[in-house]
Enzyme design. Structure first.
Site, mmCIF file in Angstrom:
data_model
loop_
_atom_site.group_PDB
_atom_site.id
_atom_site.type_symbol
_atom_site.label_atom_id
_atom_site.label_comp_id
_atom_site.label_asym_id
_atom_site.label_seq_id
_atom_site.Cartn_x
_atom_site.Cartn_y
_atom_site.Cartn_z
ATOM 1 N N LYS A 47 1.256 -6.177 -1.925
ATOM 2 C CA LYS A 47 1.493 -4.740 -2.129
ATOM 3 C C LYS A 47 2.523 -4.502 -3.234
ATOM 4 C CE LYS A 47 1.849 -1.535 1.174
ATOM 5 N NZ LYS A 47 2.266 -1.096 2.531
ATOM 6 N N ASN B 80 8.752 -7.101 -1.169
ATOM 7 C CA ASN B 80 8.059 -6.538 -0.003
ATOM 8 C C ASN B 80 7.565 -7.664 0.880
ATOM 9 O OD1 ASN B 80 7.064 -4.164 1.367
ATOM 10 N ND2 ASN B 80 5.012 -4.905 0.887
ATOM 11 N N LEU C 262 10.721 17.474 8.990
ATOM 12 C CA LEU C 262 11.701 18.566 8.977
ATOM 13 C C LEU C 262 11.427 19.551 7.844
ATOM 14 C CD1 LEU C 262 14.935 16.516 9.797
ATOM 15 C CD2 LEU C 262 13.670 18.042 11.308
ATOM 16 N N LYS D 220 -0.589 10.696 0.332
ATOM 17 C CA LYS D 220 -0.081 11.016 -1.018
ATOM 18 C C LYS D 220 -1.001 10.538 -2.146
ATOM 19 C CE LYS D 220 4.739 11.524 0.225
ATOM 20 N NZ LYS D 220 6.130 11.166 -0.012
ATOM 21 N N GLY E 69 5.901 0.712 -0.017
ATOM 22 C CA GLY E 69 5.098 1.781 0.592
ATOM 23 C C GLY E 69 5.019 3.013 -0.286
HETATM 24 P P1 ATR Z 1 2.618 2.663 3.812
HETATM 25 O O1 ATR Z 1 2.701 1.166 3.677
HETATM 26 O O2 ATR Z 1 1.452 3.144 4.644
HETATM 27 O O3 ATR Z 1 2.778 3.414 2.529
HETATM 28 P P2 ATR Z 1 5.311 3.232 4.371
HETATM 29 O O4 ATR Z 1 5.985 3.707 5.617
HETATM 30 O O5 ATR Z 1 5.442 4.031 3.152
HETATM 31 O O6 ATR Z 1 3.810 3.058 4.753
HETATM 32 O O7 ATR Z 1 5.750 1.758 4.029
HETATM 33 C C1 ATR Z 1 6.239 0.898 4.951
HETATM 34 C C2 ATR Z 1 7.016 -0.199 4.222
HETATM 35 O O8 ATR Z 1 7.899 -0.802 5.150
HETATM 36 C C3 ATR Z 1 6.129 -1.293 3.674
HETATM 37 O O9 ATR Z 1 6.685 -1.761 2.469
HETATM 38 C C4 ATR Z 1 6.188 -2.333 4.788
HETATM 39 O O10 ATR Z 1 5.953 -3.653 4.379
HETATM 40 P P3 ATR Z 1 4.458 -4.273 4.431
HETATM 41 O O11 ATR Z 1 3.798 -3.806 3.184
HETATM 42 O O12 ATR Z 1 4.664 -5.726 4.481
HETATM 43 O O13 ATR Z 1 3.810 -3.719 5.679
HETATM 44 C C5 ATR Z 1 7.631 -2.205 5.185
HETATM 45 N N1 ATR Z 1 7.881 -2.728 6.524
HETATM 46 C C6 ATR Z 1 7.484 -2.199 7.698
HETATM 47 N N2 ATR Z 1 7.933 -2.951 8.737
HETATM 48 C C7 ATR Z 1 8.635 -3.984 8.188
HETATM 49 C C8 ATR Z 1 9.350 -5.096 8.726
HETATM 50 N N3 ATR Z 1 9.452 -5.297 10.035
HETATM 51 N N4 ATR Z 1 9.962 -5.936 7.854
HETATM 52 C C9 ATR Z 1 9.875 -5.738 6.525
HETATM 53 N N5 ATR Z 1 9.213 -4.712 5.951
HETATM 54 C C10 ATR Z 1 8.602 -3.840 6.773
#
Ligand code: ATR
Length: 264
Positions: A154, A149, A15, A65, A127
């Protein structure tokens, strides 16, 4: 006409163009702000266009980023510490990376009158945006910052940037004053985070970085259990406002029209 961009992948749902185009029009700035879905291999060329003045500024979102840092000449102190850049600007001959997600979170939390000083904060997720949130919380002198997390490694990596944060296993909910959902769980309306929130005493503050949907199941359940809640809309608006100010040297007005713009 000057051109600004937000880059990411995916980018369809951003957005940022809506917000920046609204403010530019309101301030009689003759420019356009567009979104562009890119690949890693496009980064170098695109950032080169900012250096040449063909593009006047870029906002950066997931997953670039950190990746953009290699192509910049200088980083603001906040983007250096967080290793995260969401705004690029050409200053003189130098490409500078800024992190206005930090300002976004700080201003949002101040706006809702939550005083972070000496509070215990639990962050869910590790993330892209989490290092910015930690930076802001440290600036506001939080007493304790705990990160949990699903993929523990991570969260552990964040310790390379911030030595004094604590890490806890996913599923473990230590005592907190403020809990922040910074995972992507909730972006889809039916998403439900796999944590048992029912044992938490009421009267806490629940913050979700997600603002669409307005109330994730995380916030809905928290409210039902007697807690205060806030979504990420203000953070999004304030990070955009800070980028706008860096580029145009004008503080854009945040009013009901701006709020409504993000609701359509
Ligand atoms: P990125 O990891 O590429 O920076 P993000 O959208 O900024 O992407 O981060 C996604 C976050 O949501 C991560 O912390 C991810 O956890 P993982 O590191 O274990 O992947 C978390 N996440 C996504 N789906 C999830 C789920 N079903 N349960 C718990 N955490 C989840």
């Amino acid at each position: 006409m000057k051109k600004y961009l937000v880059i990411g992948n995916p980018i369809e749902h951003s957005l940022s163009p809506k917000l920046h185009n609204f403010w530019m029009k309101k301030n009689n700035i003759n420019a356009i702000y567009e979104k562009e879905k890119i690949l890693d291999s496009d980064l170098k060329d695109l950032i080169g266009k900012v250096k040449k003045g063909e593009i006047s500024g870029i906002n950066v979102t997931v997953p670039f980023k950190k990746k953009v840092i290699d192509y910049l000449d200088q980083l603001s102190p906040g983007s250096e510490t967080t290793q995260s850049v969401n705004t690029i600007s050409l200053v003189g001959k130098n490409l500078i990376g800024y992190n206005t997600d930090i300002d976004g979170f700080e201003l949002a939390i101040k706006n809702i009158n939550f005083n972070v000083l000496n509070k215990k904060i639990l962050i869910l997720g590790a993330g892209g945006v989490v290092s910015s949130i930690i930076f802001a919380l440290k600036k506001l002198k939080a007493q304790q910052i705990i990160v949990s997390n699903r993929t523990k490694e991570k969260a552990e990596n964040l310790k390379n940037l911030f030595k004094d944060i604590e890490i806890t296993n996913w599923g473990n909910i230590p005592d907190f004053d403020l809990i922040i959902n910074a995972t992507s769980v909730g972006l889809k309306k039916d998403d439900k985070i796999s944590l048992d929130l029912s044992k938490i005493n009421k009267g806490k503050f629940f913050y979700d970085v997600i603002y669409n949907p307005k109330e994730t199941n995380f916030l809905k359940e928290a409210k039902k259990l007697g807690n205060e809640i806030e979504n990420g809309k203000k953070m999004f608006i304030y990070q955009a406002a800070a980028a706008f100010e860096l580029w145009h040297k004008i503080k854009p007005e945040i009013d009901e029209n701006v709020n409504a713009l993000l609701d359509d």
